[in-house]
Motif scaffolding. Structure first.
Motif, PDB file in Angstrom:
ATOM      1  N   TYR A  94       2.695 -36.093   0.002  1.00 19.08           N
ATOM      2  CA  TYR A  94       1.758 -37.009  -0.698  1.00 19.08           C
ATOM      3  C   TYR A  94       1.173 -36.169  -1.956  1.00 19.08           C
ATOM      4  O   TYR A  94       0.942 -36.331  -2.798  1.00 19.08           O
ATOM      5  N   GLN A  95       0.698 -35.153  -1.293  1.00 18.28           N
ATOM      6  CA  GLN A  95      -0.216 -33.941  -2.275  1.00 18.28           C
ATOM      7  C   GLN A  95       1.060 -33.293  -3.254  1.00 18.28           C
ATOM      8  O   GLN A  95       0.430 -33.000  -4.323  1.00 18.28           O
ATOM      9  N   VAL A  96       1.795 -32.851  -2.596  1.00 19.49           N
ATOM     10  CA  VAL A  96       2.903 -31.806  -3.161  1.00 19.49           C
ATOM     11  C   VAL A  96       3.990 -32.570  -4.076  1.00 19.49           C
ATOM     12  O   VAL A  96       4.555 -31.996  -4.931  1.00 19.49           O
ATOM     13  N   GLY A  97       4.454 -33.466  -3.235  1.00 23.32           N
ATOM     14  CA  GLY A  97       5.480 -34.456  -4.140  1.00 23.32           C
ATOM     15  C   GLY A  97       6.910 -34.037  -3.653  1.00 23.32           C
ATOM     16  O   GLY A  97       7.912 -34.366  -4.160  1.00 23.32           O
TER      17      GLY A  97
ATOM     18  N   PHE B 213       6.426 -26.014   1.093  1.00 26.35           N
ATOM     19  CA  PHE B 213       5.161 -25.851   1.931  1.00 26.35           C
ATOM     20  C   PHE B 213       4.677 -24.392   2.042  1.00 26.35           C
ATOM     21  O   PHE B 213       3.527 -24.236   2.392  1.00 26.35           O
ATOM     22  N   ARG B 214       5.282 -23.619   1.215  1.00 27.12           N
ATOM     23  CA  ARG B 214       4.465 -22.198   1.003  1.00 27.12           C
ATOM     24  C   ARG B 214       3.119 -22.083   0.585  1.00 27.12           C
ATOM     25  O   ARG B 214       2.788 -22.565  -0.431  1.00 27.12           O
ATOM     26  N   GLY B 215       2.576 -21.286   1.242  1.00 31.81           N
ATOM     27  CA  GLY B 215       1.036 -21.254   0.887  1.00 31.81           C
ATOM     28  C   GLY B 215       0.110 -22.413   1.189  1.00 31.81           C
ATOM     29  O   GLY B 215      -1.110 -22.315   0.934  1.00 31.81           O
ATOM     30  N   LEU B 216       0.549 -23.403   2.024  1.00 29.01           N
ATOM     31  CA  LEU B 216      -0.156 -24.664   1.889  1.00 29.01           C
ATOM     32  C   LEU B 216      -1.185 -24.494   3.088  1.00 29.01           C
ATOM     33  O   LEU B 216      -2.028 -25.069   3.120  1.00 29.01           O
TER      34      LEU B 216
ATOM     35  N   GLY C 133       2.867 -20.270 -10.364  1.00 27.96           N
ATOM     36  CA  GLY C 133       2.803 -21.301 -11.386  1.00 27.96           C
ATOM     37  C   GLY C 133       2.579 -22.662 -10.625  1.00 27.96           C
ATOM     38  O   GLY C 133       2.623 -23.683 -11.619  1.00 27.96           O
ATOM     39  N   ARG C 134       2.397 -22.755  -9.361  1.00 26.67           N
ATOM     40  CA  ARG C 134       2.052 -24.021  -8.941  1.00 26.67           C
ATOM     41  C   ARG C 134       0.411 -24.352  -8.904  1.00 26.67           C
ATOM     42  O   ARG C 134      -0.219 -23.477  -8.657  1.00 26.67           O
ATOM     43  N   GLU C 135       0.239 -25.576  -9.504  1.00 25.36           N
ATOM     44  CA  GLU C 135      -1.257 -26.022  -9.551  1.00 25.36           C
ATOM     45  C   GLU C 135      -1.867 -25.919  -7.866  1.00 25.36           C
ATOM     46  O   GLU C 135      -1.106 -26.244  -7.067  1.00 25.36           O
ATOM     47  N   PRO C 136      -2.976 -25.233  -7.979  1.00 21.13           N
ATOM     48  CA  PRO C 136      -3.423 -25.046  -6.463  1.00 21.13           C
ATOM     49  C   PRO C 136      -3.447 -26.574  -5.921  1.00 21.13           C
ATOM     50  O   PRO C 136      -3.866 -27.750  -6.583  1.00 21.13           O
ATOM     51  N   VAL C 137      -3.083 -26.722  -4.905  1.00 19.01           N
ATOM     52  CA  VAL C 137      -3.120 -28.078  -3.903  1.00 19.01           C
ATOM     53  C   VAL C 137      -4.439 -28.399  -3.362  1.00 19.01           C
ATOM     54  O   VAL C 137      -4.640 -27.270  -2.572  1.00 19.01           O
ATOM     55  N   ARG C 138      -4.813 -29.336  -3.294  1.00 17.62           N
ATOM     56  CA  ARG C 138      -6.229 -29.609  -2.651  1.00 17.62           C
ATOM     57  C   ARG C 138      -5.876 -30.361  -1.415  1.00 17.62           C
ATOM     58  O   ARG C 138      -4.700 -31.124  -1.131  1.00 17.62           O
TER      59      ARG C 138
END
Lengths: 490, 120
Positions: free
Chosen positions: A354-357, A364-367, A442-447
């Motif tokens: 839902y958050q990352v798409g 999942f890296r860095g989540l 380059g990925r937007e920070p995920v909240r």
């Protein structure tokens, strides 16, 4: 009204609410009605369980007693499974509302109507005491589930739903053939009457063929290896809320039908004559090992968990294959525990989607740092799946290993332990990406996710630990249920 | 053994195997659904022929008749026919959606593997 008269409403309320739900406009009202009827079911079942544990509750529809009418017969096993389904529905619906808003933006009235039909079908299968009625409810829940799976957003969702439909219909029809054959031999469809009349004709080919048809039919429904081919696609492509609901309820109900028919209707004497234990032992062992290895190979986290579900069905088949009270209660406990852990795991993975798409493990890296609560829930539920002490998974594995050792079956013990090691590998694959790898550049920070997604997830994680420490409800009720299943009188 | 006396069951077995073969051996989704239908029909005949009692009248209360065929299998199969129709409808609707998404209804040539990429 007494609790006995309320009992059938745990099926009827969602069934009656479904058409109303389909007509309701907007997003909130259909959800509210679905939530209200599923919660009402759960409350009714919570009152039914303490009564049914001591004495089976019998409700005759339209006041027609069994040879003519259909009865709902609820004992410790049904009430236990019914309560599990209703409570899982109650926990999943609030979680599902947010993801359904994203994934099924239009015509949510119809979506929740289908959800209610699927739920009512599963409850009906669980509570009924009539073998043909099981088929009807099986098809009610299956048909609505096919449509629910097809609502997924991926291109392959209708294809997965179609494959599920073909396998599911074959399974249900096999079951129908089996029921037809035992009806021809005994002239009744009521489970208690069947249990009384079958021993007299147990030596006939027709009854043995009926047994085989029923086992294969239900085997398709519960995704017993090698009849599991529909499951990974259906779980991976369905909308998140549907995946979580299916993973925690649908296969469990199929296991219940299997136990009820095999041990109550056909009876323990008959089962000992048939190669039931050998077949389930072999398929369970192969299922645990192969499905776990396939799970390790997956790159899609939802598919990974789906293969893990096939492996967990293997544990249940292995437990049942001991054909003893201890084995069946281990199977029932694992069924309950697996619903808790797999729902929590799927919820956390679907929250990430839902958050990352994307469901791919590379996403999942860095989540771990960006969505710590979601990924911590994944790790804790994963530990439960592996079987670490203080979690429900440990209780399941402990009971299973204890049963196998009492039986002197060291091979089964080794398989359970190897299966746990393989679970470490596939859970670790996701956890490692989340906690040890840096986020892709380059990925937007995920909240962190919305609290509405986190709270139900953490309720389930907490349940994973609560029932891992306080086993009075699960182990005692499961043992009582296993005795009722085996004791002849259901 | 009286082989011809059980000819209704031979018909059932023949239809059952025909339908089952079509389901597992065919790749075309419409043919799979036709196979499912034949398979289900064989079960309907199994139930209905089991309800027939030779020399008995149809199960409608009438003066001077005291041997009736068993009506219960008919009722059961009425339910099963409704289920079969619903299954066919859902299956065909899904086949239409698959064709929209893939441009083909050849089930054995399509793959679910690129799942997960949200498709709008």
């Amino acid at each position: 009204m007494s609790i006995l008269e309320w009992m059938p409403f745990s099926v009827l309320l969602p069934l009656l609410a479904a058409p109303v739900c389909a007509l309701l406009p907007g997003r909130f009202l259909p959800w509210l009605l679905a939530m209200a009827s599923v919660t009402a079911s759960a409350v009714i079942m919570a009152f039914v369980l303490p009564e049914a544990v001591n004495e089976p509750m019998r409700y005759f529809f339209g006041d027609w007693p069994p040879p003519i009418g259909i009865e709902y017969r609820v004992d410790a096993v049904n009430a236990f499974i019914g309560l599990l389904i209703a409570v899982m529905g109650t926990v999943i619906l609030p979680w599902g509302r947010i993801s359904v808003n994203r994934e099924v933006p239009q015509r949510q009235g119809l979506f929740y109507a289908l959800f209610l039909l699927s739920f009512a079908g599963l409850m009906g299968i669980t509570l009924t005491g009539d073998a043909f009625n099981v088929f009807v409810f099986l098809e009610i829940s299956s048909l609505s589930t096919y449509v629910l799976v097809a609502q997924g957003r991926s291109r392959a969702a209708p294809l997965s739903a179609f494959r599920y439909l073909v396998m599911g219909t074959l399974g249900a029809t096999f079951y129908l053939i089996g029921i037809g054959l035992i009806y021809i031999m005994t002239g009744t469809l009521n489970m208690v009457d069947l249990a009384e009349r079958l021993p007299a004709v147990a030596d006939s080919r027709a009854v043995q063929a009926a047994f085989a048809f029923i086992i294969v039919g239900i085997g398709l429904k519960l995704a017993l290896f090698p009849l599991h081919r529909w499951l990974p696609g259906a779980y991976a492509n369905a909308p998140s809320a549907v995946t979580v609901f299916l993973a925690s309820t649908a296969t469990k109900v199929a296991i219940y039908v299997l136990l009820r028919l095999v041990f109550t209707v056909f009876g323990i004497e008959f089962v000992r004559q048939m190669p039931f234990a050998e077949v389930f032992f072999v398929l369970g062992v192969i299922g645990i090992l192969f499905a776990s290895i396939w799970a390790i190979e997956q790159d899609n986290a939802k598919r990974l968990l789906a293969y893990s579900s096939v492996a967990q069905v293997g544990y249940m088949a292995l437990a049942i294959s001991f054909v003893s009270v201890a084995g069946i209660s281990a199977g029932l406990v694992h069924m309950f525990n697996h619903a808790l852990m797999k729902a929590a795991l799927f919820m956390s993975v679907c929250t990430v989607i839902y958050q990352v798409g994307s469901p791919h493990i590379s996403a999942f890296r860095g989540l771990g740092r960006q969505m710590p609560l979601t990924m911590l829930a994944f790790v804790l539920a994963g530990l439960s799946l592996i079987g670490v002490p203080l979690t429900v998974g440990f209780i399941s594995k402990w009971l299973l290993i204890e049963t196998a050792m009492a039986d002197g079956n060291w091979f089964a013990v080794v398989v359970v332990l190897v299966g746990s090691l393989l679970a470490v590998m596939y859970i670790g694959k996701v956890a490692e990406a989340a906690w040890l790898r840096p986020a892709p550049e380059g990925r937007e920070p995920v909240r962190e996710a919305h609290p509405g997604l986190l709270v139900p997830m953490w309720i389930l994680v907490a349940a994973n630990f609560y029932f891992g420490i306080d086993t009075r409800l699960t182990v005692d009720v499961a043992r009582r249920g296993a005795e009722m299943l085996m004791g002849g009188s259901p | 053994m009286d082989w011809l006396g059980h000819f209704n069951y031979w018909v059932v077995i023949f239809l059952m195997m025909t339908g089952f073969y079509a389901v597992i051996a065919r790749g075309n989704m419409v043919k799979i659904i036709i196979g499912l239908n034949i398979f289900q029909t064989s079960v309907f005949i199994l139930f209905i022929s089991a309800g027939k009692i030779i020399g008995a009248s149809s199960p409608v209360l009438e003066k001077g008749v005291d041997l009736y065929s068993n009506p219960l299998p008919h009722v059961l199969i009425l339910t099963a026919i409704v289920v079969g129709v619903a299954t066919t409808a859902v299956g065909l609707a899904l086949a239409v959606r698959v064709r929209e998404n893939y441009g083909s209804i050849q089930d054995d040539q399509l793959t679910e593997e690129e799942d997960g990429e949200p498709h709008t």
